[in-house]
Design an enzyme around this catalytic site. Structure first.
Site, PDB file in Angstrom:
ATOM      1  N   CYS A 154     -68.153  20.821  46.371  1.00 60.35           N
ATOM      2  CA  CYS A 154     -68.723  21.433  47.405  1.00 60.35           C
ATOM      3  C   CYS A 154     -67.533  22.600  47.922  1.00 60.35           C
ATOM      4  O   CYS A 154     -67.736  23.724  48.100  1.00 60.35           O
ATOM      5  CB  CYS A 154     -69.179  20.582  48.633  1.00 60.35           C
ATOM      6  SG  CYS A 154     -69.640  19.212  48.191  1.00 60.35           S
ATOM      7  N   ASP A 155     -66.290  21.971  47.848  1.00 60.57           N
ATOM      8  CA  ASP A 155     -65.243  22.652  48.474  1.00 60.57           C
ATOM      9  C   ASP A 155     -64.176  23.191  47.505  1.00 60.57           C
ATOM     10  O   ASP A 155     -63.283  24.167  48.072  1.00 60.57           O
ATOM     11  CB  ASP A 155     -64.571  21.849  49.681  1.00 60.57           C
ATOM     12  CG  ASP A 155     -65.336  21.272  50.576  1.00 60.57           C
ATOM     13  OD1 ASP A 155     -66.425  22.065  50.943  1.00 60.57           O
ATOM     14  OD2 ASP A 155     -65.335  20.249  51.206  1.00 60.57           O
ATOM     15  N   CYS A 181     -65.497  16.135  48.671  1.00 66.39           N
ATOM     16  CA  CYS A 181     -66.245  16.857  47.600  1.00 66.39           C
ATOM     17  C   CYS A 181     -65.705  18.181  46.783  1.00 66.39           C
ATOM     18  O   CYS A 181     -65.806  18.954  47.514  1.00 66.39           O
ATOM     19  CB  CYS A 181     -67.584  17.173  48.184  1.00 66.39           C
ATOM     20  SG  CYS A 181     -68.728  17.986  46.917  1.00 66.39           S
TER      21      CYS A 181
END
Ligand code: NDP
Length: 321
Positions: free
Chosen positions: A140-141, A137
């Site tokens: 997200c990261d 992701c």
């Protein structure tokens, strides 16, 4: 001995969608039961740093966030039960779920929030370097790879969007795809191919994620050419696997309308399935946004709709008397 559990609002799944539905349902007096499933807390329990869930100015940990959500849901009156559902009966109400030990769960309404799992390549190094350079992701990261060299693996909309997203953080993004043409929509392809920060490696698959350094993290990927079999190595600090998601809907396949490779079909813009009183929220019905905060939002919508559904039913019964 097998037991029967009955509630006005039965919730299947205990990620942000299911627990948000539970918080709203409990506060509306519906005494929800959450059947947790195999991975209590859902995908966030296998994430580490979370920086995009509103309300926390400092980085928080995914497992901690889910513990808090569960505690909040229980504090306002939710029962959580650990069980795996092996069969369902949606042919009449109350809806029934059957656990693998024989327990039966009955709900006047049912909220399905079983989520989805990112698909992984299943090659050496992938699991070991998860959270240490390998992620599924970018939204997200991606932030953790500011100014670093990253690769994105896949050729669909998700991979292309993740590669484009990563250009906010990195000037050196490589998309690795196993064929010589992309599956992604034309407009996304155009954006990708015209972006000077992105290069594409065609006809390549990742054979291995290579770790190194201290503390150990990703240092590169070993590649193989799908046409010639030639092997090569590409240095990278971050790798995003974007080869699709698999919604957890196996148990519903003969009972609900599933679309787009297994996602539960809902009335657009709502969590309503084709069965009155049965709702779906979070990643199990959303293949586009797939964020904890959007899952929580649709969980809230499902609970509000379930509450309204029961109130309207009660009103109709009273009017008929
Ligand atoms: P897709 O199934 O569309 O694409 C998966 C990609 O990964 C394909 O290019 C596939 O290659 C590749 N792939 C699959 N398995 C492997 C493997 N083992 N090794 C290497 N490559 C592999 O998944 P997406 O997540 O991209 O999209 C899912 C759905 O969500 C689609 O319907 C998509 O349109 C939609 N979506 C829509 C968005 C939007 O509208 N903005 C955003 C994101 C997703 P190959 O092409 O060779 O099969």
């Amino acid at each position: 001995m097998a037991e029967t559990h009955r509630t006005k609002m039965l919730i299947m799944g205990s990620g942000p969608a299911g627990l948000s539905a539970a918080i709203y349902g409990a506060r509306a007096g519906l005494e929800p039961i959450v059947v947790q499933g195999l991975q209590p807390g859902g995908q966030l329990t296998i994430t580490t740093d979370v920086e995009n869930y509103p309300g926390y100015r400092d980085v928080i940990q995914g497992p901690w966030l889910m513990e808090e959500m569960q505690a909040q849901a229980e504090k306002v009156g939710t029962r959580t039960i650990f069980d795996t559902i092996v069969d369902v009966d949606f042919s009449k109400r109350p809806f029934r779920l059957i656990g693998d030990g024989g327990d039966i769960y009955e709900g006047d309404t049912l909220v399905i929030a079983t989520g989805a799992q990112a698909k992984w390549l299943g090659v050496p190094g992938e699991e070991e370097l998860g959270g240490k350079g390998v992620s599924a992701c970018a939204t997200c990261d991606g932030f953790f790879y500011r100014g670093k060299k990253v690769v994105v693996i896949g050729g669909g909309n998700t991979a292309v969007e993740e590669a484009l997203y990563m250009t906010n953080h990195s000037d050196d993004v490589t998309l690795i795809h196993r064929r010589d043409s992309l599956r992604a929509e034309k407009i996304l392809q155009d954006r990708l191919l015209s972006n000077p920060k992105i290069s594409v490696m065609w006809n390549k698959t990742v054979e291995k994620f290579v770790g190194g350094g201290d503390p150990e993290g990703l240092v590169g990927v070993d590649l193989v050419d799908t046409q010639t079999g030639e092997k090569s190595h590409l240095a990278a600090d971050g790798a995003f696997v974007a080869i699709g998601h698999a919604p957890a809907t196996e148990v519903f396949k003969d009972h609900l309308d599933l679309i787009d490779g297994g996602y539960i079909a809902v009335e657009p813009g709502t969590p309503k399935t084709e069965i009155p009183g049965l709702f779906a929220c979070g990643d199990v019905m959303d293949h586009v946004y797939r964020q904890a905060v959007t899952a929580a939002g649709t969980g809230c919508m499902a609970a509000l709709d379930a509450e309204r559904f029961l109130a309207e039913e009660e009103f109709a019964l009273m009017a008929a008397e």
